[in-house]
Write a protein that holds these residues in place. Structure first.
Motif, PDB file in Angstrom:
ATOM      1  N   ARG A   2      80.336  54.448  73.672  1.00 37.03           N
ATOM      2  CA  ARG A   2      80.347  55.533  74.833  1.00 37.03           C
ATOM      3  C   ARG A   2      78.841  55.124  75.731  1.00 37.03           C
ATOM      4  O   ARG A   2      77.933  54.542  74.977  1.00 37.03           O
ATOM      5  CB  ARG A   2      80.245  56.930  74.748  1.00 37.03           C
ATOM      6  N   TYR A   3      78.664  55.549  76.929  1.00 39.56           N
ATOM      7  CA  TYR A   3      77.667  55.168  77.480  1.00 39.56           C
ATOM      8  C   TYR A   3      76.422  56.290  77.704  1.00 39.56           C
ATOM      9  O   TYR A   3      76.911  57.327  77.768  1.00 39.56           O
ATOM     10  CB  TYR A   3      77.714  54.965  79.037  1.00 39.56           C
ATOM     11  N   ILE A   4      75.330  55.950  77.420  1.00 45.09           N
ATOM     12  CA  ILE A   4      74.177  56.860  77.212  1.00 45.09           C
ATOM     13  C   ILE A   4      73.176  56.518  78.165  1.00 45.09           C
ATOM     14  O   ILE A   4      72.485  55.519  78.100  1.00 45.09           O
ATOM     15  CB  ILE A   4      73.420  56.853  75.925  1.00 45.09           C
ATOM     16  N   PRO A   5      72.780  57.424  79.300  1.00 45.96           N
ATOM     17  CA  PRO A   5      71.596  57.071  80.214  1.00 45.96           C
ATOM     18  C   PRO A   5      70.351  56.729  79.254  1.00 45.96           C
ATOM     19  O   PRO A   5      69.992  57.666  78.198  1.00 45.96           O
ATOM     20  CB  PRO A   5      71.481  58.197  81.206  1.00 45.96           C
ATOM     21  N   ILE A   6      69.373  56.235  79.741  1.00 41.23           N
ATOM     22  CA  ILE A   6      68.135  55.801  79.111  1.00 41.23           C
ATOM     23  C   ILE A   6      67.427  56.833  78.739  1.00 41.23           C
ATOM     24  O   ILE A   6      66.779  57.200  77.663  1.00 41.23           O
ATOM     25  CB  ILE A   6      67.440  54.837  79.736  1.00 41.23           C
ATOM     26  N   GLU A   7      67.281  57.985  79.727  1.00 43.77           N
ATOM     27  CA  GLU A   7      66.665  59.041  79.380  1.00 43.77           C
ATOM     28  C   GLU A   7      67.170  60.005  78.438  1.00 43.77           C
ATOM     29  O   GLU A   7      66.455  60.921  77.971  1.00 43.77           O
ATOM     30  CB  GLU A   7      66.191  59.911  80.698  1.00 43.77           C
ATOM     31  N   LYS A   8      68.378  59.748  78.059  1.00 44.98           N
ATOM     32  CA  LYS A   8      69.033  60.607  76.996  1.00 44.98           C
ATOM     33  C   LYS A   8      69.019  59.843  75.428  1.00 44.98           C
ATOM     34  O   LYS A   8      69.757  60.111  74.771  1.00 44.98           O
ATOM     35  CB  LYS A   8      70.432  61.167  77.545  1.00 44.98           C
ATOM     36  N   THR A   9      68.443  58.865  75.565  1.00 43.50           N
ATOM     37  CA  THR A   9      68.886  57.638  74.379  1.00 43.50           C
ATOM     38  C   THR A   9      67.657  58.326  73.441  1.00 43.50           C
ATOM     39  O   THR A   9      66.785  58.875  73.697  1.00 43.50           O
ATOM     40  CB  THR A   9      68.089  56.474  74.750  1.00 43.50           C
ATOM     41  N   GLU A  10      68.295  58.580  72.011  1.00 47.90           N
ATOM     42  CA  GLU A  10      67.508  58.920  70.854  1.00 47.90           C
ATOM     43  C   GLU A  10      67.605  57.933  69.819  1.00 47.90           C
ATOM     44  O   GLU A  10      68.163  56.927  69.623  1.00 47.90           O
ATOM     45  CB  GLU A  10      68.278  60.288  70.449  1.00 47.90           C
ATOM     46  N   GLN A  11      66.485  58.073  68.996  1.00 45.63           N
ATOM     47  CA  GLN A  11      66.225  57.398  67.693  1.00 45.63           C
ATOM     48  C   GLN A  11      67.362  57.567  67.000  1.00 45.63           C
ATOM     49  O   GLN A  11      67.889  58.518  66.728  1.00 45.63           O
ATOM     50  CB  GLN A  11      64.976  58.004  66.892  1.00 45.63           C
ATOM     51  N   ASP A  12      67.647  56.554  66.317  1.00 47.27           N
ATOM     52  CA  ASP A  12      68.831  56.313  65.160  1.00 47.27           C
ATOM     53  C   ASP A  12      70.063  55.992  65.708  1.00 47.27           C
ATOM     54  O   ASP A  12      71.212  56.094  65.327  1.00 47.27           O
ATOM     55  CB  ASP A  12      68.893  57.453  64.126  1.00 47.27           C
ATOM     56  N   MET A  13      70.194  56.161  67.277  1.00 49.27           N
ATOM     57  CA  MET A  13      71.412  55.656  67.919  1.00 49.27           C
ATOM     58  C   MET A  13      71.792  54.153  67.732  1.00 49.27           C
ATOM     59  O   MET A  13      70.894  53.241  67.327  1.00 49.27           O
ATOM     60  CB  MET A  13      71.421  56.129  69.315  1.00 49.27           C
ATOM     61  N   ILE A  14      73.114  53.897  67.551  1.00 50.63           N
ATOM     62  CA  ILE A  14      73.609  52.467  67.180  1.00 50.63           C
ATOM     63  C   ILE A  14      74.026  51.812  68.436  1.00 50.63           C
ATOM     64  O   ILE A  14      75.215  52.116  69.180  1.00 50.63           O
ATOM     65  CB  ILE A  14      74.543  52.548  66.315  1.00 50.63           C
ATOM     66  N   LEU A  15      73.499  50.642  68.841  1.00 53.64           N
ATOM     67  CA  LEU A  15      73.798  49.881  69.987  1.00 53.64           C
ATOM     68  C   LEU A  15      75.328  49.329  69.775  1.00 53.64           C
ATOM     69  O   LEU A  15      75.660  48.797  68.942  1.00 53.64           O
ATOM     70  CB  LEU A  15      72.885  48.634  70.001  1.00 53.64           C
ATOM     71  N   ALA A  16      76.174  49.508  70.898  1.00 52.29           N
ATOM     72  CA  ALA A  16      77.299  49.052  70.710  1.00 52.29           C
ATOM     73  C   ALA A  16      77.507  47.468  71.537  1.00 52.29           C
ATOM     74  O   ALA A  16      78.430  46.949  71.320  1.00 52.29           O
ATOM     75  CB  ALA A  16      78.396  50.013  71.489  1.00 52.29           C
ATOM     76  N   ARG A  17      76.524  47.325  72.388  1.00 52.37           N
ATOM     77  CA  ARG A  17      76.499  46.134  73.287  1.00 52.37           C
ATOM     78  C   ARG A  17      75.096  45.724  73.188  1.00 52.37           C
ATOM     79  O   ARG A  17      74.074  46.437  73.218  1.00 52.37           O
ATOM     80  CB  ARG A  17      77.170  46.321  74.599  1.00 52.37           C
ATOM     81  N   SER A  18      74.929  44.403  73.170  1.00 53.61           N
ATOM     82  CA  SER A  18      73.736  43.750  72.974  1.00 53.61           C
ATOM     83  C   SER A  18      73.126  43.997  74.334  1.00 53.61           C
ATOM     84  O   SER A  18      73.796  44.120  75.321  1.00 53.61           O
ATOM     85  CB  SER A  18      73.901  42.338  72.808  1.00 53.61           C
TER      86      SER A  18
END
Length: 341
Positions: A2-18
């Motif tokens: 899923r897509y997360i806006p940069i301002e809602k990004t949090e520590q420990d999230m895992i990237l799904a696309r490089s």
């Protein structure tokens, strides 16, 4: 994913696309666990957001219209002003898309501020090609359309970068200069015998409007060649949905509404119809607000563009909004102020 806006990004999230830099090098690889330091760097680069993997969205798969490698190759060719390489990328864009002609434009392009101009031209080529397929253009026409689209803004190379990248409002003189980019682009390619007159025409006329209010020639309706009409729609849609230093990104549904509302004034109605058949108004993996107050993820499109299948974030329940028997009183609330989640 899923897509997360940069301002809602949090520590420990895992990237799904490089995530790539503006030369195509990998900054953060798929599978990277985000730290506060990584998030700060992504924010500083002006990225609109990222794709992440989590349990809620583990079954949501989003197809790329073209490979990230080809996107980066196209951006690099344009950055270097290499028309021959850009033409080759234009043809390969058609090659990749016709292998999956039913592809829809779901993936949000993760471009940084300083990479906008070049990635934009690649995106316009992709969108134009998909529209061309929906309008049943033949292979030669698709190649010409894609090449014209990837080169449509090449004339901006002759404009002062300070004007192109200006964060504030342009002065009347600066705006007049920017509007000359289509003429500059035509001048740069007009003597090439390996580019057809149709391609050159599209580069020159991609800002003409149906009612004659466009530029540089003020042409109307049937005076404007079909390639230019298609590129015009793709160009405006991609510009509206891009996050820039001076504006937020429109949601794809908002941008589509703008195109529909401008039919017969700016855009050819048949081109917009073809466009709407291939764009997802609510892209898979994006977050939406429902009229019942719930937040949800878009799981997949349905035959009703405004009513996709969604998943409630709170409890993971799926709802097919196109099922009017069950959910006719529930709608997606329009985003505010150009916000996209």
């Amino acid at each position: 994913m899923r897509y997360i806006p940069i301002e809602k990004t949090e520590q420990d999230m895992i990237l799904a696309r490089s995530v790539y830099d503006n030369t195509g090098r990998v900054l953060l690889s798929c599978g990277t666990v985000l730290t506060d330091e990584y998030i700060d760097k992504l924010y500083d680069r002006g990225l609109p957001g990222i794709y992440i993997e989590d349990k809620l969205a583990e079954d949501i798969e989003i197809e790329e219209a073209i490979s990230e490698e080809l996107r980066n190759e196209g951006a690099e060719a344009l950055r270097n002003g290499d028309v021959d390489a850009a033409m080759g990328v234009g043809r390969r864009i058609v090659d990749e898309i016709i292998q999956n002609p039913r592809v829809t434009l779901d993936l949000i392009d993760l471009r940084s501020y300083d990479d906008y101009t070049y990635r934009h031209s690649v995106n316009v080529a992709v969108i134009s090609t998909v529209i061309g397929i929906n309008m049943q253009l033949n292979r030669l026409a698709l190649d010409e359309l894609s090449i014209a689209a990837i080169l449509h803004d090449i004339g901006k190379r002759r404009i002062d970068p300070k004007i192109i990248n200006k964060k504030g409002k342009l002065t009347p003189e600066e705006y007049t200069e920017v509007k000359r980019h289509s003429e500059y682009g035509y001048e740069m390619v007009k003597s090439r015998i390996d580019l057809s007159a149709k391609i050159k025409n599209a580069i020159l006329l991609h800002h003409e409007n149906e009612d004659g209010s466009g530029y540089p020639k003020g042409l109307k309706g049937n005076q404007i060649f079909i390639y230019a009409k298609i590129i015009h729609v793709a160009d405006v849609f991609d510009a509206l949905t891009a996050k820039r230093p001076y504006k937020k990104a429109y949601a794809q549904s908002e941008a589509a509404e703008y195109l529909m509302g401008s039919c017969d004034r700016m855009f050819d109605r048949e081109v917009v119809k073809a466009f709407l058949q291939c764009v997802s108004l609510y892209p898979k993996g994006t977050q939406v607000q429902l009229s019942n107050g719930k937040e949800a993820l878009v799981v997949e499109a349905t035959k009703s563009p405004l009513r996709p299948k969604v998943r409630i974030i709170e409890d993971g329940t799926d709802m097919d909004l196109s099922s009017l028997y069950e959910y006719r009183n529930i709608t997606i609330v329009p985003p505010h102020d150009g916000d996209i989640s």
